[in-house]
Motif scaffolding. Structure first.
Motif, PDB file in Angstrom:
ATOM      1  N   ASN A 110       0.869  -1.171   0.000  1.00 20.20           N
ATOM      2  CA  ASN A 110       0.000   0.000   0.000  1.00 20.20           C
ATOM      3  C   ASN A 110       0.907   1.222   0.000  1.00 20.20           C
ATOM      4  O   ASN A 110       1.795   1.345   0.851  1.00 20.20           O
ATOM      5  CB  ASN A 110      -0.896   0.000   1.237  1.00 20.20           C
ATOM      6  N   TYR A 111       0.711   2.098  -0.962  1.00 25.11           N
ATOM      7  CA  TYR A 111       1.636   3.211  -1.171  1.00 25.11           C
ATOM      8  C   TYR A 111       0.947   4.523  -0.847  1.00 25.11           C
ATOM      9  O   TYR A 111      -0.227   4.718  -1.168  1.00 25.11           O
ATOM     10  CB  TYR A 111       2.084   3.205  -2.632  1.00 25.11           C
ATOM     11  N   GLY A 112       1.665   5.405  -0.182  1.00 28.75           N
ATOM     12  CA  GLY A 112       1.065   6.679   0.163  1.00 28.75           C
ATOM     13  C   GLY A 112       2.091   7.671   0.662  1.00 28.75           C
ATOM     14  O   GLY A 112       3.249   7.638   0.247  1.00 28.75           O
ATOM     15  N   ALA A 113       1.668   8.547   1.572  1.00 35.09           N
ATOM     16  CA  ALA A 113       2.544   9.629   2.010  1.00 35.09           C
ATOM     17  C   ALA A 113       2.276  10.003   3.462  1.00 35.09           C
ATOM     18  O   ALA A 113       1.194   9.769   3.996  1.00 35.09           O
ATOM     19  CB  ALA A 113       2.329  10.854   1.124  1.00 35.09           C
ATOM     20  N   LEU A 114       3.291  10.591   4.082  1.00 38.12           N
ATOM     21  CA  LEU A 114       3.134  11.171   5.408  1.00 38.12           C
ATOM     22  C   LEU A 114       2.578  12.583   5.264  1.00 38.12           C
ATOM     23  O   LEU A 114       3.152  13.398   4.538  1.00 38.12           O
ATOM     24  CB  LEU A 114       4.484  11.248   6.129  1.00 38.12           C
ATOM     25  N   PRO A 115       1.466  12.899   5.933  1.00 33.90           N
ATOM     26  CA  PRO A 115       0.992  14.283   5.912  1.00 33.90           C
ATOM     27  C   PRO A 115       1.978  15.177   6.658  1.00 33.90           C
ATOM     28  O   PRO A 115       2.819  14.692   7.427  1.00 33.90           O
ATOM     29  CB  PRO A 115      -0.350  14.208   6.632  1.00 33.90           C
ATOM     30  N   GLN A 116       1.889  16.469   6.405  1.00 31.91           N
ATOM     31  CA  GLN A 116       2.747  17.450   7.073  1.00 31.91           C
ATOM     32  C   GLN A 116       4.230  17.110   6.940  1.00 31.91           C
ATOM     33  O   GLN A 116       5.017  17.242   7.881  1.00 31.91           O
ATOM     34  CB  GLN A 116       2.335  17.597   8.546  1.00 31.91           C
ATOM     35  N   SER A 117       4.606  16.655   5.749  1.00 31.46           N
ATOM     36  CA  SER A 117       6.019  16.436   5.413  1.00 31.46           C
ATOM     37  C   SER A 117       6.246  16.974   4.009  1.00 31.46           C
ATOM     38  O   SER A 117       5.320  17.004   3.191  1.00 31.46           O
ATOM     39  CB  SER A 117       6.379  14.946   5.486  1.00 31.46           C
ATOM     40  N   TRP A 118       7.458  17.421   3.749  1.00 35.77           N
ATOM     41  CA  TRP A 118       7.778  17.969   2.424  1.00 35.77           C
ATOM     42  C   TRP A 118       9.277  17.880   2.191  1.00 35.77           C
ATOM     43  O   TRP A 118      10.069  18.282   3.041  1.00 35.77           O
ATOM     44  CB  TRP A 118       7.317  19.422   2.325  1.00 35.77           C
ATOM     45  N   GLU A 119       9.643  17.347   1.021  1.00 39.17           N
ATOM     46  CA  GLU A 119      11.045  17.229   0.652  1.00 39.17           C
ATOM     47  C   GLU A 119      11.427  18.435  -0.205  1.00 39.17           C
ATOM     48  O   GLU A 119      11.109  18.506  -1.391  1.00 39.17           O
ATOM     49  CB  GLU A 119      11.276  15.886  -0.047  1.00 39.17           C
TER      50      GLU A 119
END
Length: 297
Positions: A110-119
């Motif tokens: 399952n693929y997704g992202a961490l909220p409140q993070s930015w590269e």
């Protein structure tokens, strides 16, 4: 009861499809900016501030699921649209699907992202010597359940892989759903090797080859493709969360990134619930929007 729900606009597998997020009160929010990074955090203006009670609590983060296991459509948080709904990526006007990388079908987690993070694309990472990829930090959830696009789940961080994509650092967090039946066995990256032998090797190969069918070269990795442990991953998350804070407070150049939010009251990008509703209504009245964006995978 789930803290968040989603609302579909237009038909899936169409250019105009958008999946908007609502909080428990039924108000529209941004999954990028308004969902806390940490699970059950005491928040100040929407930004988690409470120190962890123990190591396990310190390791609990929210994950926004973009792509369910075994599917191919490249769904993603629309970072360049107000309120950042999930949409299907497009390139040259065509909806994007990931190729099947033998012997796998679609995404292998399952693929997704961490909220409140930015590269941050303007900040060079000290460990990879490359700048960020201008996206939230990606997560590969390795549990046994196929999740749904738009689910927000608590995950335990286990480790991290440093993908280098066209000269940019594209971190891939390895995590497991806290509510997975096997979650209690997993505490760090070595547990993945022990209880899911071959999974990390398959993950490395998947990321190495998944763009080759598009005519692109193999992807490269920092640290010779070595998966770093939980402690290293937590340091990366701390850094990308700091970059996100700077972004929301307009202390850095976010470029085309949309920072519209309803919970960060001292952010210059804060909007009211009514303004958020108007944004969604505008999208609904413009079903043929043609917002081409770059591949954010």
């Amino acid at each position: 009861m789930a803290s968040y729900c989603t609302e579909e606009h237009s038909q899936p597998r169409s250019p105009s499809y958008r999946l908007f997020f609502k909080n428990v009160a039924g108000h529209y929010i941004s999954p990028f900016h308004d969902i806390p990074l940490k699970v059950d955090s005491t928040v100040e203006n929407g930004i988690p501030t409470k120190r962890a009670r123990n190591d396990e609590y310190e390791n609990l983060f929210n994950m926004v699921v973009e792509v369910p296991w075994w599917t191919n459509a490249k769904m993603e948080i629309a970072t360049k649209e107000p309120l950042n709904p999930i949409k299907q990526d497009r390139k040259d006007g065509k909806l994007q699907y990931v190729a099947n990388i033998f012997p796998h079908k679609g995404y292998i987690w399952n693929y997704g992202a961490l909220p409140q993070s930015w590269e941050d694309p303007h900040q060079k990472d000290k460990s990879t010597d490359c700048c960020g990829d201008n996206d939230p930090t990606d997560v590969c959830e390795i549990g046994s359940k196929v999740l749904s696009c738009g689910e927000v789940i608590p995950v335990k961080i286990l480790g991290i892989l440093a993908l280098i994509d066209q000269g940019e650092t594209d971190w891939k967090i390895i995590a497991i759903n806290v509510n997975d039946p096997e979650a209690s066995k997993f505490h760090d990256i070595h547990d993945v090797k022990k209880y899911k032998p071959g999974y990390l090797e398959a993950t490395l190969n998947w990321f190495r080859f998944y763009k080759v069918p598009e005519g692109k070269p193999e992807n490269q990795f920092a640290f010779n493709g070595e998966f770093k442990n939980k402690a290293f991953a937590l340091d990366v998350i701390k850094s990308t969360h700091g970059c996100w804070k700077a972004l929301l407070m307009k202390k850095c150049d976010g470029g085309a990134i949309k920072c519209t939010n309803v919970h960060i009251s001292d952010s210059p990008f804060h909007c009211t619930q009514e303004e958020a509703r108007s944004i969604v209504e505008l999208v609904s009245s413009s079903p043929n929007q043609e917002n081409n964006t770059e591949d954010q995978m």
